[in-house]
Design an enzyme around this catalytic site. Sequence first.
Site, short mmCIF file in Angstrom:
data_model
loop_
_atom_site.label_atom_id
_atom_site.label_comp_id
_atom_site.label_asym_id
_atom_site.label_seq_id
_atom_site.Cartn_x
_atom_site.Cartn_y
_atom_site.Cartn_z
N LYS B 46 0.89 -1.27 -0.03
CA LYS B 46 0.03 0.11 -0.04
C LYS B 46 0.75 1.24 0.25
O LYS B 46 1.77 1.34 0.61
CB LYS B 46 -0.91 0.02 1.30
CG LYS B 46 -2.26 -0.59 1.21
CD LYS B 46 -3.05 -0.11 2.43
CE LYS B 46 -4.01 0.91 2.12
NZ LYS B 46 -4.68 1.03 0.83
N CYS B 131 -2.75 8.55 -8.37
CA CYS B 131 -3.95 8.40 -7.86
C CYS B 131 -5.11 9.27 -8.14
O CYS B 131 -4.87 10.34 -7.88
CB CYS B 131 -3.66 7.99 -6.40
SG CYS B 131 -5.11 7.73 -5.58
N GLY B 218 -9.68 -3.23 -13.14
CA GLY B 218 -10.62 -4.63 -13.65
C GLY B 218 -10.58 -4.55 -15.12
O GLY B 218 -9.76 -3.79 -15.71
N GLY B 245 -6.68 -4.89 -15.35
CA GLY B 245 -7.66 -5.96 -15.65
C GLY B 245 -6.62 -7.28 -16.12
O GLY B 245 -7.21 -8.17 -16.63
#
Lengths: 274, 307
Positions: B46, B131, B218, B245
């Site tokens: 993280k 981010c 994803g 993904g």
Amino acid sequence: MAHTREIATVLANDADGDARLLRLGAPGVARAARPFQFVLVKIPGGDFILRRPLSVFDTREDEIALLVRPVGDGTARICCLVPGENLDLTGPFGRGFDIPADALFVAGGIGVAGVFFAVAETARSGRKAELLYGAKTAAQLYARSRLEELGVETTFVTEDGSSGSKGLATEYLPGVPSVKEKLISAALDEKLPPYSKTVIACGPRQMYVVLHKILSEDARLHVLMEERMACGVGACRSCAVPAREPKGSYIAACEEGPLIDAAAVDWSRLEGEV
Amino acid sequence: MSAPTSIAAGRLKLATPVVLASGCAGYGDEWLELVDLDAVGAVVLKGVSPEPWPGNPPPRLAEAPAGVINAIGLENVGLDVYVREKLPALDELPCKVVANVVGKAAGEYRDVCAALDGEGRVDALELNVSCPNVRARGAAFCARSKGLRTLVEDCRDETTKPLWVKLAPMVTDIIPIAKAALDGGADALTIANTVPAMAVDVGARRPVLGNVYGGLSGPAMRPVNLRLVHLVYKATGADIIASGGVDGWEAAAAYILAGARAVQVGTALFDNPAAPAEIVAGLDEYIKREMFDGLSFLVGKLRGDKT
């Protein structure tokens, strides 16, 4: 902690009001699961990425039971499973919790799925099990016959009065001082004693807010936080519950809950979400 | 001879090309019981900032068609706890460890890099300049090549460890940004972070996410990031760690053929914790079937590529 992934086999899928009670052959999860823990269930069909967190409703030897209400596409698919089909589970996740001797369980609707295991364990161990159980209508009071078989002292409440007392469960908490008693004690500058029981609740967020308001600040209240989750293991930090300390921080419900001591929750921020 | 699926990304040698993506992989040990870390080349922890960050108000997660939108907001324990408690817990981890670095300003990135330079358990650093979920959203860095080059140079000065830079997918032109990161001293590029996204609860008539906006990850991201990997590989020849993904060996192989040397697996862990092991097994079989000596021979080897 023992997290496993298990391909469970559906043994039975029975109607219970407008929900389904699924019995699954899942020895790994069944033998590890404790009350208040949950599993992450992969939605059959393959087009959902996120697994759905579901409370372990009960266990028996190599079987677990899940009580599922079809509220969206994902849960609807789980409800359609037939015996012999498989269900991909991970878990059990979350902390267990030692059930106190003075526990009063409070459930709202499908929230009974979160406390039933604990209620049943209490009753099966020969102790008195007390449940205050409210729902919108009679069809959303689940597991009634099981509660009866176990000898659980259940007070049923429905909003429409179709079963049990009429109103909200939170209006029927036993031993809560009346408004008059509260006014008198306030006028006399007396402090009422804290609520005598440990309240363990699972239901809608609004129910928790009301419970927290009714019970005095130093009452023992534990709430089962059902958050959107992804990992179940505390890695992704999706399931954030506002924490009292440190200010502005969050509790990960999957890891530190899902049953969380109300004293650890920042209620002002939680109420903002309702 | 090394295993056919081993590969190097920048100066970092990976036992397999599967890297667990920052955010999804926690602090490296949460998944131990569910994910086979022997199949993992590296885990990216993280993001860590100098001080603890609380993250965004919930809900932090929304489901999307072929994806997930998250708005965690880089919740993290801060550098002190990270070094004191999180890193020492990783001694037994069988894979490489990459620290993901975040900050509100260039100085914060620099400080974290400097502090982690002496940490033996950290094998490489990944600068998160992309981010979408924090107010500054690294925008000053990820979208402007000049600022990014300076930031990477500053961080480069603070550490001798391999340095990866994680880029944003939604920029006008990724090539000058990638070049800036490389010119600043990046060993490798992670392409790419999530793309800004939103979900609406029409019943409640409100945004699903507490932060309103989040980042989409994803399978929905795969075709988008595949093109970005290909563009940057062709333009720079950089060592690229692809992200977006990757949920099976074919997705991983596609990225490698487009120019990546490794792939990050993130969102797929939620659906299938066995994904890393399945990807490595699938790639191994693919290499044998296509009779390549190893994965590195497949990097950028697209046939009929007229770009």
